[in-house]
Design an enzyme around this catalytic site. Sequence first.
Site, PDB file in Angstrom:
ATOM      1  CB  CYS A  24      -6.389 -35.297  42.495  1.00 38.13           C
ATOM      2  SG  CYS A  24      -6.484 -34.577  44.123  1.00 38.13           S
ATOM      3  CG  HIS A  25      -6.198 -30.257  43.026  1.00 40.84           C
ATOM      4  ND1 HIS A  25      -6.189 -31.149  44.077  1.00 40.84           N
ATOM      5  CD2 HIS A  25      -6.740 -29.118  43.500  1.00 40.84           C
ATOM      6  CE1 HIS A  25      -6.690 -30.564  45.142  1.00 40.84           C
ATOM      7  NE2 HIS A  25      -7.037 -29.331  44.821  1.00 40.84           N
ATOM      8  CD  GLU A  85      -2.964 -24.235  42.565  1.00 43.06           C
ATOM      9  OE1 GLU A  85      -2.096 -23.321  42.681  1.00 43.06           O
ATOM     10  OE2 GLU A  85      -3.460 -24.809  43.532  1.00 43.06           O
ATOM     11  N   GLY A 113      -2.152 -32.565  42.326  1.00 44.23           N
ATOM     12  CA  GLY A 113      -1.234 -31.761  43.107  1.00 44.23           C
ATOM     13  C   GLY A 113      -1.506 -30.298  42.791  1.00 44.23           C
ATOM     14  NE  ARG A 114       1.197 -26.577  46.383  1.00 40.74           N
ATOM     15  CZ  ARG A 114       2.368 -26.013  46.059  1.00 40.74           C
ATOM     16  NH1 ARG A 114       2.417 -24.931  45.324  1.00 40.74           N
ATOM     17  NH2 ARG A 114       3.510 -26.528  46.484  1.00 40.74           N
ATOM     18  CE1 TYR A 167      -9.350 -33.915  48.364  1.00 42.86           C
ATOM     19  CE2 TYR A 167      -9.408 -31.544  48.073  1.00 42.86           C
ATOM     20  CZ  TYR A 167      -9.332 -32.652  48.898  1.00 42.86           C
ATOM     21  OH  TYR A 167      -9.240 -32.482  50.260  1.00 42.86           O
TER      22      TYR A 167
END
Length: 189
Positions: A116-117, A90, A86-87, A137
């Site tokens: 993923c992320h 970050e 997801g985000r 990802y």
Amino acid sequence: MTAKKVLIITGDAVEALEVYYPYFRCLEEGFQVDIAAPHQKKLNTVIHDFEDWETYTEKPGYLIEAGITFADVTPENYDALIIPGGRAPEHIRMNEEIPGIVRHFFENDKPVAVMCHGSLVLTTVPDVVRGRKMTAYSACQPEVESIGAEYMNEMDYVDGNLVSGHAWPDLPNIMKEFVKQIKETTVHT
């Protein structure tokens, strides 16, 4: 026998399936699971989907409780680590506690699942993943390569204790291997 303990590190904007699926799968196995975030609170999840855009779309998801903060984590008390995407990656990678938490699992050869992320979190500890192979990802390929890991263009990949996946559709294979590795570890109390 003491239950195995799994730590999930995340924050707001975590991909819903990438936190809920592993969380419930680990509970199903009888593992104790703690979700850690920058703040102890209900986290906002997001739903990423592959529709007719050239990238994924994002919608609000369910809430999930982070029971402890990163500052409260004692990595030695856990048998395995999950880093969903997801985000959230970050911004959680900017937390000063993250490198020490993540480093512990790699240096002690404990199972680590990165989805993923979630690979963005590994940019905080390039020395422990340099030379490793992993997937993520596709948009994260530059970050994976910048930390000296080899990007594998596969849906899921296992390199020793590092179990990585491209995105949420790959969770069944990721979690099958991750659970297998946890069951093979020694319990940490």
